[in-house]
Design a protein around this motif. Structure first.
Motif, short mmCIF file in Angstrom:
data_model
loop_
_atom_site.label_atom_id
_atom_site.label_comp_id
_atom_site.label_asym_id
_atom_site.label_seq_id
_atom_site.Cartn_x
_atom_site.Cartn_y
_atom_site.Cartn_z
N GLN A 59 0.86 -1.18 0.00
CA GLN A 59 0.00 0.00 0.00
C GLN A 59 0.90 1.23 0.00
OE1 GLN A 59 -2.54 0.45 3.38
NE2 GLN A 59 -3.72 2.13 2.48
N LEU A 60 0.74 2.11 -1.00
CA LEU A 60 1.59 3.30 -1.13
C LEU A 60 1.19 4.34 -0.11
CD1 LEU A 60 1.73 3.64 -5.03
CD2 LEU A 60 3.11 2.20 -3.50
N VAL A 61 2.16 4.80 0.68
CA VAL A 61 1.90 5.76 1.77
C VAL A 61 2.28 7.18 1.35
CG1 VAL A 61 2.43 6.39 4.15
CG2 VAL A 61 2.21 3.98 3.51
N SER A 62 3.52 7.34 0.87
CA SER A 62 3.98 8.68 0.48
C SER A 62 5.13 8.53 -0.50
CB SER A 62 4.43 9.50 1.70
OG SER A 62 5.53 8.88 2.34
N LEU A 80 3.46 -8.61 5.92
CA LEU A 80 4.39 -8.62 7.05
C LEU A 80 4.19 -7.43 7.98
CD1 LEU A 80 7.68 -9.76 5.26
CD2 LEU A 80 6.07 -11.15 6.57
N ASP A 81 3.26 -6.54 7.64
CA ASP A 81 2.93 -5.39 8.47
C ASP A 81 4.19 -4.59 8.82
OD1 ASP A 81 1.27 -3.65 9.85
OD2 ASP A 81 1.50 -4.74 11.75
N ARG A 82 4.89 -4.17 7.79
CA ARG A 82 6.11 -3.39 8.01
C ARG A 82 6.24 -2.30 6.95
NH1 ARG A 82 11.12 -7.32 6.02
NH2 ARG A 82 10.35 -7.71 3.90
N ASP A 83 7.00 -1.27 7.29
CA ASP A 83 7.29 -0.20 6.34
C ASP A 83 8.45 -0.61 5.45
OD1 ASP A 83 5.34 1.49 7.35
OD2 ASP A 83 6.69 2.36 8.84
N VAL A 84 8.30 -0.36 4.17
CA VAL A 84 9.36 -0.67 3.21
C VAL A 84 9.47 0.49 2.23
CG1 VAL A 84 9.09 -3.16 3.37
CG2 VAL A 84 7.79 -1.88 1.66
N ALA A 85 10.55 0.50 1.47
CA ALA A 85 10.70 1.41 0.34
C ALA A 85 10.37 0.62 -0.92
CB ALA A 85 12.11 1.98 0.28
N LEU A 86 9.44 1.10 -1.70
CA LEU A 86 9.01 0.39 -2.91
C LEU A 86 9.38 1.24 -4.13
CD1 LEU A 86 7.46 -2.15 -3.89
CD2 LEU A 86 5.43 -0.67 -4.05
N LYS A 87 10.21 0.67 -4.97
CA LYS A 87 10.62 1.36 -6.19
C LYS A 87 9.82 0.79 -7.36
CE LYS A 87 14.69 2.75 -8.85
NZ LYS A 87 16.18 2.73 -8.91
#
Length: 658
Positions: A59-62, A80-87
């Motif tokens: 899900q894109l946050v910012s 996994l309910d975690r923040d990631v960087a998605l490119k």
């Protein structure tokens, strides 16, 4: 070494568009041109990247950043309910596979890669790094009105950039503490060393980055830099064989051979881009960081003499930016070692006793400082000594004996000054020649530097020898010469004359030693290092004997006048007139006062020099045998309990503790 350090063009910092080597008219029937691929990748990334929407598991946050090939988002990985960087990019290149093989603390970690074939996009799931890019940091450091910056300024900027809450990592707090203690040049070395280690790791696995710039370096909330964006990277062995490879770079950070390889009219090709090309780019980044916040009349060029960067760091950057890659560091590991040594050198220099006016003058004019501060005191002492001997000691001698005295002094001085000139040429001036070469930023080899340090560190010893040769023979030569030239001389006068020359000479010798040792250790020695490796260990071996020599000179400074006073009392005249008694008494009092002053001054000088040596060296902890350790433990127990208990109780408590 280059005489100018090439500065990345500020106008090109945001220009990340690579250039294609092959002319467009030759691409018929082949893969799309690189600009076309970039345009397509951007269009796809924009089309499928609406904030709040979900793409697969994410899900894109910012929006976290935007590059040549796509966009990077802060996203939430739902499984996994975690923040990631998605490119999000078009399905191009090898970035995911390349980064997956690089598991290093200073490389942004890749978790997974997914191709959404029906949409023609690639999702690269990476470690989320709270903070900002090094480009953002440099822009903050260059804010108008900021004159100086240090590690704390970097951390403040990163804290301001970090708007998303992050998980605390206690193990990384040490990194933040280290950066907070750095000044500007130390911070540049600290960051550069870690980036060089990351490059060394990547190069060791055959990966070239090929687009190192501040915008491709993240700085997390602990100040740690991390390399990212390997979209232009490629295994070195495949640089000219892979049809799917993307070859480009960023103008202003590309090495000359990299720029030539992008020129369709130049005979060189992508295979000319090597590990040394990455080192050039890293050098350009370090120069931009080190120069952040400083005004420049010509932004593209920095003159070394006016670069306002520590000389050791400036030389490292200059070597990275050599036009010929053969003149650069042979590997990223060598560069990392050089930056580590430079960091240690800067820390040592900052830990040295505070630099006063004398130190500043000695560093700027070491040769003239030595000549002035040794010749003037010695000439003054010699004049006072001759005046004292002429007015007090030999005033009752015959005219012929007085004439013989001054003839002997004049002839001896001519001979000694000639000898001093020859010995100075072979010692002081030879060492000063190496200082001048380094002042001109000339690149000396490791062996030349070791020889320069060896010659420089021997100067205090040679000063002691020269002073002894120049002064001490006076005590024997002058009285005997007077007797040979003008007949027998009273033994008391001969003794008095000899003692006067010995005292004056030893005071001059000790003064010369401390002056030269001060210049050598505080003003010159630290400049005789270039690509520093194991500085403290090497310095420990080179200057380990200095404290012992200082103690010897301290003893000489205190005991010489005191010994002379004692000698005069023991073997002085048996009978005194009223005038001679007062002269004798005054002489003894002056000698005792000189002993006290000399001991205090030498003790101060010795403490200063020993502090300098202690900062530069690594001292092993004192070893105590088992018996001594047990005794000291028993004594400490007694001292700890004696205030609150009787002696019997204290001994009992000590025994119970054992």
């Amino acid at each position: 070494m280059t005489t100018e350090l090439i500065r990345p063009l500020r106008s090109e910092i945001k220009s990340t568009t690579p250039q294609s080597r092959v002319p467009s008219e030759t691409r018929s029937g082949m893969a799309p041109s690189l600009p076309e691929m970039i345009s397509k990748s951007r269009r796809l990334a924009s089309a499928f990247s609406k904030l709040g929407h979900c793409i697969g598991d994410f899900q894109l946050v910012s929006l976290a950043g935007e590059g040549s090939f796509g966009k990077v988002f802060l996203a939430r990985q739902r499984s996994l309910d975690r923040d990631v960087a998605l490119k999000i990019t078009a399905d191009l290149g090898h970035e995911g596979r390349t980064m997956a093989r690089l598991e290093h603390s200073h490389v942004v970690q890749v978790f997974s890669e997914e191709v959404v074939s029906d949409r023609g996009i690639r999702l690269l799931c990476m470690q989320y790094v709270p903070g900002g890019t090094l480009h953002d940091v440099i822009r903050g450091l260059s804010f108008p009105g900021r004159k100086q910056w240090d590690g704390n300024a970097i951390l403040d900027i990163v804290d301001d950039l970090n708007t998303h809450p992050a998980v605390m990592d206690p193990a990384s707090l040490r990194s933040r503490e280290q950066l907070a203690q750095c000044n500007r040049d130390e911070a540049a070395c600290w960051i550069g060393q870690q980036l060089a280690e990351a490059l060394s790791y990547a190069h060791g696995r055959g990966v070239l980055h090929r687009d190192i710039k501040p915008g491709n370096i993240m700085v997390n909330q602990y100040g740690k830099p991390l390399l990212m964006d390997f979209s232009l990277s490629l295994p070195a062995a495949d640089v000219s064989n892979d049809r799917d490879a993307i070859f480009g770079g960023t103008i202003g950070y590309m090495a000359p051979e990299h720029f030539d390889a992008l020129n369709p009219h130049h005979p060189s090709g992508p295979d000319q881009v090597t590990e040394q090309s990455d080192l050039y780019s890293l050098g350009a980044v370090l120069l931009e960081l080190a120069m952040a916040g400083h005004e420049r009349t010509r932004p593209e060029v920095v003159q070394p003499g006016n670069a306002n960067v520590a000389p050791a760091l400036r030389r490292i950057i200059g070597r990275c930016l050599e036009p010929n890659k053969q003149d650069r560091y042979s590997s990223a590991k060598e560069l990392a070692d050089a930056l580590s040594g430079c960091f240690e050198l800067l820390r040592v220099e900052r830990s040295l006793p505070a630099k006063g006016t004398l130190t500043a003058v000695a560093q700027k004019y070491p040769l003239w400082f030595i000549l002035l501060c040794t010749c003037v005191p010695n000439l003054t002492a010699s004049a006072i000594n001759l005046l004292y001997i002429g007015v007090v000691v030999i005033k009752d001698l015959t005219s012929a004996q007085q004439t013989a005295f001054f003839q002997m002094v004049g002839g001896y001085n001519v001979a000694v000054i000639s000898l001093m000139g020859v010995m100075l040429h072979r010692t002081l001036f030879r060492a000063a020649n190496s200082w001048q070469k380094l002042r001109g930023d000339r690149l000396l080899g490791a062996e030349e530097l070791r020889e320069a340090r060896r010659q420089t560190l021997r100067l205090p010893f040679w000063t002691f020898v020269l002073g002894s040769v120049g002064w001490l023979p006076f005590a024997i030569t002058i009285p005997l010469g007077m007797e040979l030239l003008a007949g027998p001389v009273d033994r008391g006068v001969m003794l008095h004359t000899g003692v006067a020359f010995v005292v004056t000479g030893l005071v001059g010798i000790v003064t010369n030693y401390y002056v030269v040792a001060f210049v050598v250790l505080r003003a010159v020695y630290m400049s005789l290092w270039r690509d520093v490796d194991r500085l403290r260990e090497t310095a420990s071996n080179e200057i380990a004997d200095v404290p012992g020599k200082n103690r010897i000179c301290q003893i000489i400074a205190g005991l010489t006048p005191l010994g002379a006073a004692t000698l005069l009392i023991l073997v002085g005249p048996e009978h005194f007139t009223a005038d001679s008694y007062h002269q004798f008494r005054h002489t003894v009092v002056v000698l005792i006062a000189l002993a006290m002053a000399g001991f205090w001054l030498s003790m101060t000088a010795t403490a200063f020099l020993n502090e300098v040596v202690a900062v530069m060296t690594v001292k092993p902890p004192a070893k105590t045998d088992a018996g001594t350790g047990k005794l000291m433990s028993w004594v400490r127990s007694i001292l700890a309990t004696a205030t609150f208990a009787t002696p019997a109780e204290a001994l009992l408590r000590s025994g119970n503790q054992e």
